[in-house]
Motif scaffolding. Structure first.
Motif, PDB file in Angstrom:
ATOM      1  N   THR A   1      -4.903   2.347  12.459  1.00 52.08           N
ATOM      2  CA  THR A   1      -3.692   3.310  12.065  1.00 52.08           C
ATOM      3  C   THR A   1      -2.578   2.115  11.995  1.00 52.08           C
ATOM      4  N   VAL A   2      -2.405   1.222  13.295  1.00 52.46           N
ATOM      5  CA  VAL A   2      -1.480   0.333  13.132  1.00 52.46           C
ATOM      6  C   VAL A   2      -1.554  -0.762  12.091  1.00 52.46           C
ATOM      7  N   THR A   3      -2.635  -0.961  11.408  1.00 52.76           N
ATOM      8  CA  THR A   3      -2.845  -1.886  10.327  1.00 52.76           C
ATOM      9  C   THR A   3      -2.125  -1.223   9.140  1.00 52.76           C
ATOM     10  N   ALA A   4      -2.345   0.160   9.079  1.00 47.04           N
ATOM     11  CA  ALA A   4      -1.816   0.846   7.822  1.00 47.04           C
ATOM     12  C   ALA A   4      -0.409   1.132   8.090  1.00 47.04           C
ATOM     13  N   ALA A   5       0.137   1.307   9.234  1.00 45.57           N
ATOM     14  CA  ALA A   5       1.674   1.525   9.601  1.00 45.57           C
ATOM     15  C   ALA A   5       2.365   0.130   9.445  1.00 45.57           C
ATOM     16  N   SER A   6       1.962  -0.707   9.934  1.00 47.48           N
ATOM     17  CA  SER A   6       2.738  -2.102   9.950  1.00 47.48           C
ATOM     18  C   SER A   6       2.045  -3.291   9.671  1.00 47.48           C
TER      19      SER A   6
ATOM     20  N   SER B   1      -0.046  -3.889   7.028  1.00 42.00           N
ATOM     21  CA  SER B   1       0.101  -4.000   5.551  1.00 42.00           C
ATOM     22  C   SER B   1       1.363  -3.621   5.138  1.00 42.00           C
ATOM     23  N   SER B   2       1.852  -2.532   5.560  1.00 43.95           N
ATOM     24  CA  SER B   2       3.133  -1.938   5.127  1.00 43.95           C
ATOM     25  C   SER B   2       4.260  -2.889   4.516  1.00 43.95           C
ATOM     26  N   PRO B   3       4.493  -4.164   4.820  1.00 37.57           N
ATOM     27  CA  PRO B   3       5.468  -4.691   4.117  1.00 37.57           C
ATOM     28  C   PRO B   3       5.112  -4.661   2.754  1.00 37.57           C
ATOM     29  N   ALA B   4       3.895  -4.804   2.487  1.00 34.76           N
ATOM     30  CA  ALA B   4       3.462  -4.945   0.828  1.00 34.76           C
ATOM     31  C   ALA B   4       3.746  -3.420   0.254  1.00 34.76           C
ATOM     32  N   TYR B   5       3.768  -2.598   0.802  1.00 36.57           N
ATOM     33  CA  TYR B   5       4.179  -1.068   0.382  1.00 36.57           C
ATOM     34  C   TYR B   5       5.767  -1.077   0.074  1.00 36.57           C
ATOM     35  N   PHE B   6       6.426  -1.791   0.874  1.00 37.71           N
ATOM     36  CA  PHE B   6       7.965  -1.887   0.739  1.00 37.71           C
ATOM     37  C   PHE B   6       8.255  -2.879  -0.332  1.00 37.71           C
ATOM     38  N   PHE B   7       7.435  -3.845  -0.464  1.00 42.48           N
ATOM     39  CA  PHE B   7       7.456  -5.069  -1.453  1.00 42.48           C
ATOM     40  C   PHE B   7       7.267  -4.279  -3.000  1.00 42.48           C
ATOM     41  N   LEU B   8       6.444  -3.441  -2.845  1.00 44.69           N
ATOM     42  CA  LEU B   8       5.788  -2.821  -4.114  1.00 44.69           C
ATOM     43  C   LEU B   8       7.064  -1.914  -4.675  1.00 44.69           C
ATOM     44  N   LEU B   9       7.582  -1.229  -3.867  1.00 42.92           N
ATOM     45  CA  LEU B   9       8.710  -0.165  -4.194  1.00 42.92           C
ATOM     46  C   LEU B   9       9.643  -0.838  -4.853  1.00 42.92           C
ATOM     47  N   MET B  10      10.300  -1.981  -3.846  1.00 41.47           N
ATOM     48  CA  MET B  10      11.386  -2.826  -4.498  1.00 41.47           C
ATOM     49  C   MET B  10      10.935  -3.634  -5.858  1.00 41.47           C
ATOM     50  N   GLU B  11       9.796  -4.141  -5.949  1.00 41.48           N
ATOM     51  CA  GLU B  11       9.341  -4.627  -6.952  1.00 41.48           C
ATOM     52  C   GLU B  11       9.493  -3.776  -8.328  1.00 41.48           C
ATOM     53  N   ALA B  12       9.061  -2.569  -8.223  1.00 42.75           N
ATOM     54  CA  ALA B  12       9.159  -1.290  -9.332  1.00 42.75           C
ATOM     55  C   ALA B  12      10.552  -1.107  -9.388  1.00 42.75           C
ATOM     56  N   MET B  13      11.495  -1.001  -8.434  1.00 44.92           N
ATOM     57  CA  MET B  13      13.049  -0.952  -8.639  1.00 44.92           C
ATOM     58  C   MET B  13      13.756  -1.941  -9.471  1.00 44.92           C
ATOM     59  N   GLN B  14      13.079  -3.135  -8.927  1.00 40.75           N
ATOM     60  CA  GLN B  14      13.717  -4.351  -9.700  1.00 40.75           C
ATOM     61  C   GLN B  14      13.267  -4.495 -11.260  1.00 40.75           C
TER      62      GLN B  14
ATOM     63  N   LEU C   1       4.993  11.763  -4.464  1.00 44.00           N
ATOM     64  CA  LEU C   1       5.027  10.742  -3.553  1.00 44.00           C
ATOM     65  C   LEU C   1       4.320  10.944  -2.376  1.00 44.00           C
ATOM     66  N   SER C   2       4.590  11.933  -1.657  1.00 44.52           N
ATOM     67  CA  SER C   2       4.194  12.112  -0.195  1.00 44.52           C
ATOM     68  C   SER C   2       2.654  11.983  -0.139  1.00 44.52           C
ATOM     69  N   THR C   3       2.027  12.697  -0.967  1.00 48.34           N
ATOM     70  CA  THR C   3       0.573  12.522  -1.118  1.00 48.34           C
ATOM     71  C   THR C   3       0.151  11.312  -1.430  1.00 48.34           C
ATOM     72  N   THR C   4       0.616  10.829  -2.350  1.00 45.81           N
ATOM     73  CA  THR C   4       0.235   9.353  -2.869  1.00 45.81           C
ATOM     74  C   THR C   4       0.363   8.300  -1.592  1.00 45.81           C
ATOM     75  N   VAL C   5       1.585   8.449  -0.897  1.00 45.98           N
ATOM     76  CA  VAL C   5       1.563   7.410   0.284  1.00 45.98           C
ATOM     77  C   VAL C   5       0.397   7.918   1.560  1.00 45.98           C
ATOM     78  N   GLN C   6       0.371   9.214   1.636  1.00 47.60           N
ATOM     79  CA  GLN C   6      -0.587   9.474   2.722  1.00 47.60           C
ATOM     80  C   GLN C   6      -2.216   9.038   2.214  1.00 47.60           C
ATOM     81  N   GLN C   7      -2.263   9.012   0.911  1.00 47.26           N
ATOM     82  CA  GLN C   7      -3.839   8.565   0.428  1.00 47.26           C
ATOM     83  C   GLN C   7      -3.725   7.079   0.435  1.00 47.26           C
ATOM     84  N   ALA C   8      -2.764   6.266   0.354  1.00 43.99           N
ATOM     85  CA  ALA C   8      -2.658   4.954   0.368  1.00 43.99           C
ATOM     86  C   ALA C   8      -3.025   4.599   1.896  1.00 43.99           C
TER      87      ALA C   8
END
Ligand SMILES: NC(=O)C1=CN([C@@H]2O[C@H](COP(=O)(O)OP(=O)(O)OC[C@H]3O[C@@H](n4cnc5c(N)ncnc54)[C@H](OP(=O)(O)O)[C@@H]3O)[C@@H](O)[C@H]2O)C=CC1
Ligand SMILES: O=C(O)[C@@H]1CCC=N1
Length: 273
Positions: A169-174, A176-189, A251-258
């Motif tokens: 769970t730590v792997t999923a929460a922290s 790997s998670s920088p990549a989740y935030f980078f993905l969101l920022m990439e999409a926004m950019q 989005l919430s379900t998608t995040v949970q699934q990821a």
């Protein structure tokens, strides 16, 4: 912080983040050795004043701490070579940052190792804002437990987990998670540059908003994330229009699934490598 000689087996993305983060704290570069098959990587580390050694066993034998930073799929091969080279781990601290490699697996691969810590760090260690989960058996020497915690605390925040299974769970929460935030920022950019903004301006707008949002969360622990979100969402306004789209696409379900997919892969790797 106590300073021990540390040998990093593997000088890739995560090892680089930890090493460069440590150097920024003043950790003596001569106490850090990096082993990696890539001469270019060793040359890069040598320029930072760090010791380099192409032979893992030679470096491991000479170090107080051996930090295993190779991919999980290579861990068995790397550890078997160390064992076959008669490296004696009985008086060393072994740290593994590998996802999905259990303490039991590490002990099987390094029979002479009795002091082993699993750490799940993340790459923001590079800017001293890392988040690392740690796990060790109750028999771990307290001095070594403190050293491992202080080492990662030098490059960010740390938390110990009570059960090894929580490292998934730590792997999923922290981890790997920088990549989740980078993905969101990439999409926004991409969305903002599609509207005619240049990359740099779009990046500035997004990165500063992400930093500001994170600082709002950190500096207001008494305010829930829901309230912080609601405080931006003026009734019937622009934010509500954007959040409606996120809600429509669940989005919430998608995040949970990821998150669950990350955990499942970590669990699968535990059986594979
Ligand atoms: N990246 C991240 O954000 C995080 C990674 N981790 C964990 O850290 C570990 C490393 O991941 P990461 O840094 O991303 O991977 P990288 O591939 O970037 O780094 C691994 C390095 O080890 C080298 N290597 C390969 N074989 C050997 C060997 N026999 N001896 C010494 N070095 C070798 C690789 O060289 P080559 O490229 O030639 O194979 C590479 O340079 C993994 O176990 C991962 O699960 C944990 C948390 C976060
Ligand atoms: O993607 C991976 O497997 C590694 C472990 C956590 C972050 N990166």
């Amino acid at each position: 912080m106590q300073q021990k000689s540390i040998c990093f087996i593997g000088g890739g993305n995560m090892a680089q983040a930890i090493i460069l983060g440590l150097l920024k704290t003043g950790y003596p570069p001569h106490l850090i050795t990096v082993c990696d098959p890539n001469a270019d990587k060793l040359f890069y580390f040598a320029k930072q004043g760090v010791q380099t050694q192409p032979n893992n066993a030679v470096a491991a034998q000479q170090a107080d701490v051996v930090l295993l930073a190779v991919k999980p799929q290579l861990m068995a091969e790397v550890c078997q070579h160390l064992t076959q080279s008669a490296v004696d781990f009985s008086h060393k601290l072994v740290i593994s940052i590998a996802a999905g490699i259990s303490l039991a697996r590490l002990s099987a691969l390094l029979p002479s190792a009795t002091q082993v810590v699993r750490i799940m760090p993340n790459t923001p260690a590079l800017v001293s804002e890392g988040m690392a989960g740690l796990y060790a058996s109750p028999s771990l020497d307290i001095e070594l437990k403190t050293f491992a915690e202080n080492l990662l605390s030098a490059v960010g925040k740390t938390c110990w987990v009570e059960k090894e299974e929580h490292m998934h769970t730590v792997t999923a929460a922290s981890g790997s998670s920088p990549a989740y935030f980078f993905l969101l920022m990439e999409a926004m950019q991409n969305a903002i540059t599609d509207l005619g903004f240049d990359q740099e301006t779009a990046r500035l707008l997004i990165q500063q908003s992400a930093l500001g949002a994170a600082k709002m969360v950190i500096e207001n622990p008494e305010i829930s994330l829901t309230t912080l979100r609601e405080n931006v969402t003026s009734k019937g306004g622009t934010t509500a229009a954007a959040l409606d789209i996120f809600a429509q696409h669940d989005l919430s379900t998608t995040v949970q699934q990821a998150i669950h997919a990350c955990i499942q892969r970590s669990q699968e790797m535990e059986t594979l490598f």
